[in-house]
Design an enzyme around this catalytic site. Structure first.
Site, short mmCIF file in Angstrom:
data_model
loop_
_atom_site.label_atom_id
_atom_site.label_comp_id
_atom_site.label_asym_id
_atom_site.label_seq_id
_atom_site.Cartn_x
_atom_site.Cartn_y
_atom_site.Cartn_z
CG ASP A 137 -92.59 74.42 -85.73
OD1 ASP A 137 -91.93 73.66 -86.45
OD2 ASP A 137 -93.17 75.43 -86.16
CE LYS A 159 -87.71 76.38 -90.26
NZ LYS A 159 -88.91 75.55 -90.17
CG MET A 274 -88.75 84.86 -83.02
SD MET A 274 -88.86 84.39 -84.76
CE MET A 274 -89.71 85.82 -85.45
#
Length: 320
Positions: A137, A159, A274
């Site tokens: 990631d 992502k 997030m």
């Protein structure tokens, strides 16, 4: 019975160590050894030795021997450093590994910590060093990948918000495919695999395919990043609980599973991951359900990295 050294004592020997406290005796031993073509190490004079004893250690089936140019302490120091490197994975023993065609593949889910490569666990670094394939990631400690041999396949499974993205189903299939081909696959994530890392989905996919899978926990950014910014998530006499919440979906979103009114009623620390885009909506909801407007807030970007930045404000001013 104790006695002094006498000529002929080296008959039949192939290696001698002269380690008495009498330099004359040591010299006599070395002289006889030289004449008889016998290796001799002098403890009192490395320059007069025909051989130096290495510092030796074992790491599994591997034997490490280090000569320190006649300096035993130097040899010991280098030996210990090599063993430590093999143990923590910073030195990879790739040459002695079983070829992939002759072994069963497996998957290791590694939590890489908040980003600084020094904050990955020892077991996590070992796994990365031993990998045939690394699926990484963008929040993982990617500088570790620069130390891997070119034979290691590295797959970018990032992502990114409003950017490139590999679907979770693709990642699951890739892990299973490479492992069934006999590869040792490392799924390298930021933080901890089971804290908003979709790690359990990957475990389930491997289990369904009959692929052995190991989970290596990581230092979660939910605790590490506030700590690095000087903010403890608990503090005696101030806060006795903390909660970690996904801010990926705003309050009121039909797919959100977070009970924001309940979060607002808590007296402890709320850690939101997030939550950049949803920060205004989160602040409004927390205020609506009872959080004080002057509640301290910190926004931390790039935690643990050289570019780390912290902005301090209050809940009412968070949107600005």
């Amino acid at each position: 019975m104790r006695r002094r050294y006498e000529p002929g004592d080296l008959d039949g020997a192939w290696y001698a160590v002269a380690a008495t406290d009498d330099p004359a005796v040591n010299a006599a031993v070395a002289e006889e050894a030289e004449a008889a073509h016998i290796f001799c190490a002098r403890a009192d004079d490395r320059a007069a030795s025909s051989v130096w004893t290495p510092a030796v250690a074992r790491h599994g089936e591997l034997v490490i021997g280090v000569h320190g140019g006649g300096d035993p302490q130097r040899a010991i120091g280098v030996r210990d450093a090599v063993v430590a490197g093999l143990t923590d994975g910073s030195i990879a023993d790739r040459a002695g590994r079983t070829p992939s065609v002759a072994r069963a593949g497996r998957v290791v889910l590694v939590g890489g910590g908040p980003g600084d490569p020094g904050l990955i666990t020892v077991r996590g670094r070992q796994a990365v060093a031993q990998a045939d394939v690394v699926v990484a990631d963008h929040l993982a400690p990617l500088t570790l990948l620069e130390t891997l041999p070119t034979s290691v396949e590295v797959v970018d499974a990032s992502k990114l918000p409003r950017g490139r993205s590999m679907a979770q189903e693709q990642i699951n299939a890739l892990l299973v495919e490479r492992a069934l081909a006999g590869k040792r696959v490392v799924r390298l994530k930021g933080g901890d695999p089971f804290v908003f890392g979709r790690g359990m989905e990957e475990v389930e996919a491997c289990a369904a395919a009959g692929v052995p899978v190991e989970v290596v926990p990581g230092v979660t950014s939910a605790i590490a990043v506030p700590g690095l910014a000087g903010i403890p998530v608990t503090h005696r006499g101030l806060t006795h609980e903390f909660v970690v919440v996904s801010g990926h979906l705003p309050p009121g979103h039909p797919a959100s599973l977070v009970d924001w009114p309940a979060i607002a009623r808590l007296r402890g620390t709320v850690v939101v991951l997030m939550g950049v885009d949803t920060a205004p909506a989160i602040a409004a909801t927390l205020l609506e359900h009872g959080r004080a407007p002057d509640t301290p807030v910190a926004v931390v970007a790039d935690g643990s990295m050289p570019t780390e930045r912290t902005v301090r404000t209050t809940l009412v001013d968070l949107p600005a």
